[in-house]
Design a protein around this motif. Structure first.
Motif, PDB file in Angstrom:
ATOM      1  N   GLU A  62       0.851  -1.187   0.000  1.00 39.25           N
ATOM      2  CA  GLU A  62       0.000   0.000   0.000  1.00 39.25           C
ATOM      3  C   GLU A  62       0.885   1.234   0.000  1.00 39.25           C
ATOM      4  O   GLU A  62       1.821   1.336   0.798  1.00 39.25           O
ATOM      5  N   ASP A  66      -3.216   3.458  -0.891  1.00 32.88           N
ATOM      6  CA  ASP A  66      -3.770   2.812  -2.090  1.00 32.88           C
ATOM      7  C   ASP A  66      -3.056   1.504  -2.362  1.00 32.88           C
ATOM      8  O   ASP A  66      -1.819   1.450  -2.352  1.00 32.88           O
ATOM      9  N   LYS A  67      -3.808   0.483  -2.634  1.00 26.17           N
ATOM     10  CA  LYS A  67      -3.212  -0.813  -2.978  1.00 26.17           C
ATOM     11  C   LYS A  67      -2.459  -0.679  -4.293  1.00 26.17           C
ATOM     12  O   LYS A  67      -2.944  -0.051  -5.231  1.00 26.17           O
ATOM     13  N   MET A  75       1.403   6.904  -9.851  1.00 24.84           N
ATOM     14  CA  MET A  75       1.772   6.332  -8.557  1.00 24.84           C
ATOM     15  C   MET A  75       3.281   6.056  -8.515  1.00 24.84           C
ATOM     16  O   MET A  75       3.959   6.381  -7.550  1.00 24.84           O
TER      17      MET A  75
END
Ligand code: ATP
Length: 228
Positions: A62, A66-67, A75
């Motif tokens: 994570e 957020d996974k 990301m």
């Protein structure tokens, strides 16, 4: 405190052997996390899973809550890393290398490049081709390249390895700057506690793929414990 990165039972199996076993790691925003373990303990494999270079066999990662199952470019841009030894164009200068990399990656920004060079104390090294750089200078240039996009988390695999005492001192100063001035979170691996104990806020110890300890550096100092 905000948790920037958390792993849940992160596991990697190679040739039917669990190289990394159910690692639950928690890194707080703004801290320097020293990831300690002897050679072959699984540090690089954990870092490769975090940076998407290797797919976990099991478990989850994570990042900012957020996974990371479906990792978007956005990301991954928030994470800088040097996992393998940084490679440069030997005949070019530090500035030329960064400019080329920025253009290739599509984020060339003169100001960000100059700031990064200043940060790693290479802005004055103007004409020298990288082939004349010391190992420490190359490491610092690698860091400049990784921080040009201002990632929130910087992951460095054994950056101190092979450096002389001056190189280690200079690199530690860069880590402190990144942490204090830029508020960046750092995950730094090493196999020697003495290399990072002065700068780390938290130490995670991995042995044979198992995270055996995760402690605040202050606690370790008070206990005077020898982990490695
Ligand atoms: P070092 O400092 O020596 O790199 P490390 O703690 O980073 O140590 P890893 O590189 O993660 O350790 O390696 C952990 C173990 O996993 C080692 O025994 C290594 O041989 C094995 N290993 C790593 N990558 C692979 C792979 N692609 N296939 C098979 N085994 C692997």
């Amino acid at each position: 405190m905000t948790t920037i990165l958390r792993t849940w039972d992160l596991t990697k199996v190679y040739d039917e052997k669990e190289i990394v076993r159910s690692v639950n790691m928690e890194i707080q925003q703004g801290e320097i996390y020293g990831f300690l373990g002897p050679n072959g303990a699984g540090k690089t494999t954990v870092m490769k899973m975090i940076t998407n270079l290797v797919k976990p066999t099991a478990g989850e990662i994570e990042f900012f809550g957020d996974k990371m199952t479906h990792r978007s470019y956005e990301m991954l841009k928030r994470m800088g890393s040097i996992i393998e030894y940084p490679v440069f164009y030997d005949k070019l200068s530090a500035r030329e290398n960064l400019a080329l990399h920025g253009e290739y990656m599509g984020y060339y920004d003169v100001q960000a490049m100059e700031e990064a060079l200043e940060l790693v104390k290479l802005s004055a090294v103007d004409k020298k081709p990288v082939k004349q750089f010391s190992l420490g200078m190359k490491q610092r240039l690698g860091i400049a390249r990784a921080v040009m996009t201002k990632p929130e988390l910087l992951i460095l695999d054994e950056p101190i390895n092979g450096l002389d005492p001056l190189g280690i001192k200079e690199l530690r100063e860069v880590f402190r700057m990144l942490s204090r001035e830029y508020g960046m979170t750092l995950l730094i691996s090493s196999h020697i506690l003495g290399e990072i104990e002065q700068i780390a806020d938290t130490i995670g110890v991995i042995r044979e793929g198992v995270l055996v300890e995760q402690l605040a550096m202050d606690t370790i100092r008070n206990q005077n414990t020898q982990y490695i």
